[in-house]
Design a protein around this motif. Structure first.
Motif, PDB file in Angstrom:
ATOM      1  N   VAL A 106       0.820  -1.211   0.000  1.00 55.15           N
ATOM      2  CA  VAL A 106       0.000   0.000   0.000  1.00 55.15           C
ATOM      3  C   VAL A 106       0.854   1.262   0.000  1.00 55.15           C
ATOM      4  O   VAL A 106       0.340   2.354  -0.204  1.00 55.15           O
ATOM      5  CB  VAL A 106      -0.961   0.017   1.205  1.00 55.15           C
ATOM      6  N   LEU A 107       2.150   1.126   0.257  1.00 56.09           N
ATOM      7  CA  LEU A 107       3.066   2.257   0.186  1.00 56.09           C
ATOM      8  C   LEU A 107       4.364   1.782  -0.442  1.00 56.09           C
ATOM      9  O   LEU A 107       5.016   0.859   0.065  1.00 56.09           O
ATOM     10  CB  LEU A 107       3.349   2.829   1.579  1.00 56.09           C
ATOM     11  N   ASP A 108       4.732   2.394  -1.544  1.00 53.63           N
ATOM     12  CA  ASP A 108       5.997   2.112  -2.217  1.00 53.63           C
ATOM     13  C   ASP A 108       7.003   3.166  -1.753  1.00 53.63           C
ATOM     14  O   ASP A 108       6.866   4.349  -2.079  1.00 53.63           O
ATOM     15  CB  ASP A 108       5.803   2.178  -3.727  1.00 53.63           C
ATOM     16  N   SER A 109       7.985   2.746  -0.968  1.00 54.32           N
ATOM     17  CA  SER A 109       8.913   3.710  -0.362  1.00 54.32           C
ATOM     18  C   SER A 109      10.276   3.089  -0.179  1.00 54.32           C
ATOM     19  O   SER A 109      10.491   1.894  -0.453  1.00 54.32           O
ATOM     20  CB  SER A 109       8.371   4.173   0.998  1.00 54.32           C
ATOM     21  N   ASP A 110      11.210   3.894   0.319  1.00 51.20           N
ATOM     22  CA  ASP A 110      12.483   3.363   0.771  1.00 51.20           C
ATOM     23  C   ASP A 110      12.243   2.482   2.001  1.00 51.20           C
ATOM     24  O   ASP A 110      11.121   2.369   2.492  1.00 51.20           O
ATOM     25  CB  ASP A 110      13.438   4.507   1.123  1.00 51.20           C
ATOM     26  N   ARG A 111      13.304   1.915   2.502  1.00 50.55           N
ATOM     27  CA  ARG A 111      13.208   0.984   3.618  1.00 50.55           C
ATOM     28  C   ARG A 111      12.407   1.571   4.775  1.00 50.55           C
ATOM     29  O   ARG A 111      12.642   2.700   5.198  1.00 50.55           O
ATOM     30  CB  ARG A 111      14.598   0.602   4.109  1.00 50.55           C
ATOM     31  N   VAL A 112      11.461   0.804   5.282  1.00 50.07           N
ATOM     32  CA  VAL A 112      10.615   1.228   6.400  1.00 50.07           C
ATOM     33  C   VAL A 112      11.267   0.769   7.706  1.00 50.07           C
ATOM     34  O   VAL A 112      11.515  -0.421   7.907  1.00 50.07           O
ATOM     35  CB  VAL A 112       9.196   0.647   6.275  1.00 50.07           C
ATOM     36  N   LEU A 113      11.525   1.720   8.589  1.00 49.79           N
ATOM     37  CA  LEU A 113      12.124   1.412   9.887  1.00 49.79           C
ATOM     38  C   LEU A 113      11.075   1.179  10.960  1.00 49.79           C
ATOM     39  O   LEU A 113      11.254   0.319  11.840  1.00 49.79           O
ATOM     40  CB  LEU A 113      13.066   2.542  10.324  1.00 49.79           C
ATOM     41  N   ARG A 114       9.965   1.936  10.917  1.00 46.51           N
ATOM     42  CA  ARG A 114       8.917   1.802  11.922  1.00 46.51           C
ATOM     43  C   ARG A 114       7.558   2.086  11.296  1.00 46.51           C
ATOM     44  O   ARG A 114       7.404   3.038  10.519  1.00 46.51           O
ATOM     45  CB  ARG A 114       9.112   2.798  13.071  1.00 46.51           C
ATOM     46  N   VAL A 115       6.579   1.255  11.635  1.00 41.74           N
ATOM     47  CA  VAL A 115       5.171   1.554  11.388  1.00 41.74           C
ATOM     48  C   VAL A 115       4.504   1.621  12.752  1.00 41.74           C
ATOM     49  O   VAL A 115       4.567   0.662  13.526  1.00 41.74           O
ATOM     50  CB  VAL A 115       4.488   0.484  10.519  1.00 41.74           C
ATOM     51  N   ARG A 116       3.862   2.784  13.060  1.00 45.32           N
ATOM     52  CA  ARG A 116       3.266   2.944  14.383  1.00 45.32           C
ATOM     53  C   ARG A 116       1.903   3.616  14.264  1.00 45.32           C
ATOM     54  O   ARG A 116       1.672   4.447  13.381  1.00 45.32           O
ATOM     55  CB  ARG A 116       4.171   3.781  15.300  1.00 45.32           C
ATOM     56  N   THR A 117       1.010   3.242  15.177  1.00 39.42           N
ATOM     57  CA  THR A 117      -0.331   3.807  15.196  1.00 39.42           C
ATOM     58  C   THR A 117      -0.526   4.631  16.464  1.00 39.42           C
ATOM     59  O   THR A 117      -0.076   4.257  17.549  1.00 39.42           O
ATOM     60  CB  THR A 117      -1.398   2.703  15.151  1.00 39.42           C
ATOM     61  N   PHE A 118      -1.213   5.778  16.296  1.00 40.07           N
ATOM     62  CA  PHE A 118      -1.564   6.662  17.405  1.00 40.07           C
ATOM     63  C   PHE A 118      -2.972   7.160  17.134  1.00 40.07           C
ATOM     64  O   PHE A 118      -3.166   8.023  16.266  1.00 40.07           O
ATOM     65  CB  PHE A 118      -0.587   7.826  17.519  1.00 40.07           C
ATOM     66  N   GLY A 119      -3.948   6.626  17.856  1.00 44.86           N
ATOM     67  CA  GLY A 119      -5.334   6.972  17.566  1.00 44.86           C
ATOM     68  C   GLY A 119      -5.663   6.568  16.141  1.00 44.86           C
ATOM     69  O   GLY A 119      -5.308   5.470  15.694  1.00 44.86           O
ATOM     70  N   PRO A 120      -6.296   7.446  15.361  1.00 48.65           N
ATOM     71  CA  PRO A 120      -6.648   7.096  13.978  1.00 48.65           C
ATOM     72  C   PRO A 120      -5.502   7.288  12.994  1.00 48.65           C
ATOM     73  O   PRO A 120      -5.660   7.016  11.802  1.00 48.65           O
ATOM     74  CB  PRO A 120      -7.780   8.073  13.665  1.00 48.65           C
ATOM     75  N   ARG A 121      -4.348   7.736  13.455  1.00 50.96           N
ATOM     76  CA  ARG A 121      -3.233   8.030  12.565  1.00 50.96           C
ATOM     77  C   ARG A 121      -2.213   6.899  12.575  1.00 50.96           C
ATOM     78  O   ARG A 121      -1.872   6.355  13.623  1.00 50.96           O
ATOM     79  CB  ARG A 121      -2.563   9.348  12.970  1.00 50.96           C
ATOM     80  N   VAL A 122      -1.723   6.580  11.383  1.00 55.39           N
ATOM     81  CA  VAL A 122      -0.655   5.601  11.219  1.00 55.39           C
ATOM     82  C   VAL A 122       0.526   6.305  10.568  1.00 55.39           C
ATOM     83  O   VAL A 122       0.348   7.084   9.628  1.00 55.39           O
ATOM     84  CB  VAL A 122      -1.093   4.415  10.343  1.00 55.39           C
ATOM     85  N   TYR A 123       1.723   6.037  11.062  1.00 53.55           N
ATOM     86  CA  TYR A 123       2.926   6.636  10.510  1.00 53.55           C
ATOM     87  C   TYR A 123       3.882   5.548  10.032  1.00 53.55           C
ATOM     88  O   TYR A 123       3.993   4.482  10.657  1.00 53.55           O
ATOM     89  CB  TYR A 123       3.645   7.487  11.560  1.00 53.55           C
ATOM     90  N   ALA A 124       4.577   5.845   8.952  1.00 52.22           N
ATOM     91  CA  ALA A 124       5.672   5.008   8.485  1.00 52.22           C
ATOM     92  C   ALA A 124       6.928   5.858   8.468  1.00 52.22           C
ATOM     93  O   ALA A 124       7.010   6.856   7.740  1.00 52.22           O
ATOM     94  CB  ALA A 124       5.380   4.465   7.093  1.00 52.22           C
ATOM     95  N   ALA A 125       7.896   5.496   9.302  1.00 51.64           N
ATOM     96  CA  ALA A 125       9.189   6.169   9.331  1.00 51.64           C
ATOM     97  C   ALA A 125      10.118   5.416   8.390  1.00 51.64           C
ATOM     98  O   ALA A 125      10.358   4.215   8.583  1.00 51.64           O
ATOM     99  CB  ALA A 125       9.748   6.186  10.747  1.00 51.64           C
ATOM    100  N   THR A 126      10.632   6.095   7.382  1.00 50.77           N
ATOM    101  CA  THR A 126      11.429   5.433   6.360  1.00 50.77           C
ATOM    102  C   THR A 126      12.717   6.194   6.092  1.00 50.77           C
ATOM    103  O   THR A 126      12.864   7.357   6.482  1.00 50.77           O
ATOM    104  CB  THR A 126      10.644   5.307   5.031  1.00 50.77           C
ATOM    105  N   ARG A 127      13.612   5.537   5.367  1.00 50.42           N
ATOM    106  CA  ARG A 127      14.852   6.209   4.987  1.00 50.42           C
ATOM    107  C   ARG A 127      14.605   7.306   3.959  1.00 50.42           C
ATOM    108  O   ARG A 127      15.487   8.116   3.692  1.00 50.42           O
ATOM    109  CB  ARG A 127      15.843   5.185   4.440  1.00 50.42           C
ATOM    110  N   GLY A 128      13.413   7.319   3.403  1.00 52.44           N
ATOM    111  CA  GLY A 128      13.050   8.357   2.453  1.00 52.44           C
ATOM    112  C   GLY A 128      12.073   9.368   3.005  1.00 52.44           C
ATOM    113  O   GLY A 128      11.486  10.134   2.238  1.00 52.44           O
ATOM    114  N   GLY A 129      11.881   9.391   4.329  1.00 49.08           N
ATOM    115  CA  GLY A 129      10.998  10.377   4.930  1.00 49.08           C
ATOM    116  C   GLY A 129       9.892   9.774   5.770  1.00 49.08           C
ATOM    117  O   GLY A 129       9.835   8.562   6.013  1.00 49.08           O
TER     118      GLY A 129
END
Length: 307
Positions: free
Chosen positions: A25-48
């Motif tokens: 569902v997301l084409d990105s650089d390497r994903v270091l963390r996927v985290r959820t906070f309430g209704p928000r989901v974040y993907a921390a990646t080497r590309g942002g």
């Protein structure tokens, strides 16, 4: 309930009970963390940094002061957003990522000049950001140790004495009890990092990436060495451990894909525990062991449960 799998090639989403493998569902650089906070989901990646407001189905890129984002935290949830980057800086936003301020006091810690390693371009990164309640934020630096802010990132105190400084993950079990997964051992503190106890036996498998706790049980996994050794004749030579006493004793358990596949990530969904491995295998903890329930074509470095 669905799972989001953070991999080297982006984020995948899937129902762990379905026969189909997860879809990207997301084409990105390497994903270091996927985290959820309430209704928000974040993907921390080497590309942002990326954010999803629909359980990971679609994503928006958030501009950040530095492009390599290794960790992300909302604390308090919905009020303040933190990111940890490479090189090792922490930035905070109070307007959902529209503007950022640097936590400059982190750079003034006495050990700051020691935060580097040749394998990371002679630099370091903030691999872990966790809330320990209220304004308390815990940061884990690879390589640089554990540090604590008690005022939302304004000031920082070193809590690195007694723990190996190659920090991959910090599990906050309570305000004062944390478990640090490091490149040389699994450590626990029960006094907010003022002192640490090593939980593993220091044997052949000492490279820990992430620990997880659910329903009174602690989960952890270890490889024989760092990633540079995983292409050798023994592969990762990994083991998976479970503990029912907070880590005082770690019992090895069998799992699908062992010992070549090393467990990097964990999540709980609908009361069930899942894990992701270096081989891209998604594991499910069943009554009689760990079994594969899906796979992606890259290692699963992070897991998160979403609706």
């Amino acid at each position: 309930m669905n799972l989001l799998l953070g991999a080297r090639t982006g984020v995948f989403r899937g129902d762990p009970e379905a026969a189909e493998d997860p879809v990207r569902v997301l084409d990105s650089d390497r994903v270091l963390r996927v985290r959820t906070f309430g209704p928000r989901v974040y993907a921390a990646t080497r590309g942002g940094l990326y954010r999803s407001l629909d359980s990971g189905r679609s994503w928006t890129h958030i501009e950040t002061p530095r492009p390599e984002v290794y960790s992300v935290l909302e604390a308090p949830v919905g009020e303040r957003l933190y990111i940890g980057t490479h090189p090792a800086h922490i930035y905070v936003s109070e307007d959902a990522g529209e503007t950022w301020d640097g936590c400059e006091s982190l750079q003034d810690l006495p050990s700051r000049e020691e935060w580097y390693t040749p394998r990371h371009r002679n630099e370091s990164h903030v691999r872990a950001l966790r809330s320990a309640g209220g304004e308390r934020v815990v940061a884990g630096i690879e390589v640089g140790g554990v540090h604590l802010s008690e005022d939302g990132g304004e000031t920082w105190t070193e809590r690195r004495q007694g723990v190996h400084d190659d920090i991959h993950h910090v599990l906050v079990r309570s305000v004062d009890e944390w478990v640090a997964s490091t490149g040389n051992g699994l450590y626990r503190t029960r006094d907010s990092g003022r002192s640490w106890t090593r939980l593993d036996d220091g044997g052949d498998r000492r490279y820990f990436r992430e620990a997880f706790a659910y329903d009174g049980r602690l989960y952890a996994a270890a490889a024989a060495g760092p990633p540079a050794t995983w292409d050798g004749p023994k592969g990762t030579d990994a083991a998976l451990y479970e503990s029912c006493d907070g880590g005082d004793t770690l019992e090895p358990v069998e799992y699908a894909g062992s010992p070549g596949g090393f467990v990097l990530s964990w999540a709980a969904a609908d009361g069930e525990v899942y894990a992701g491995t270096t081989d891209g295998l998604l594991l499910h903890r069943e009554a009689d062991g760990w079994f594969g329930v899906g796979s992606v074509p890259a290692e699963i470095g992070s897991l998160a449960a979403v609706e």
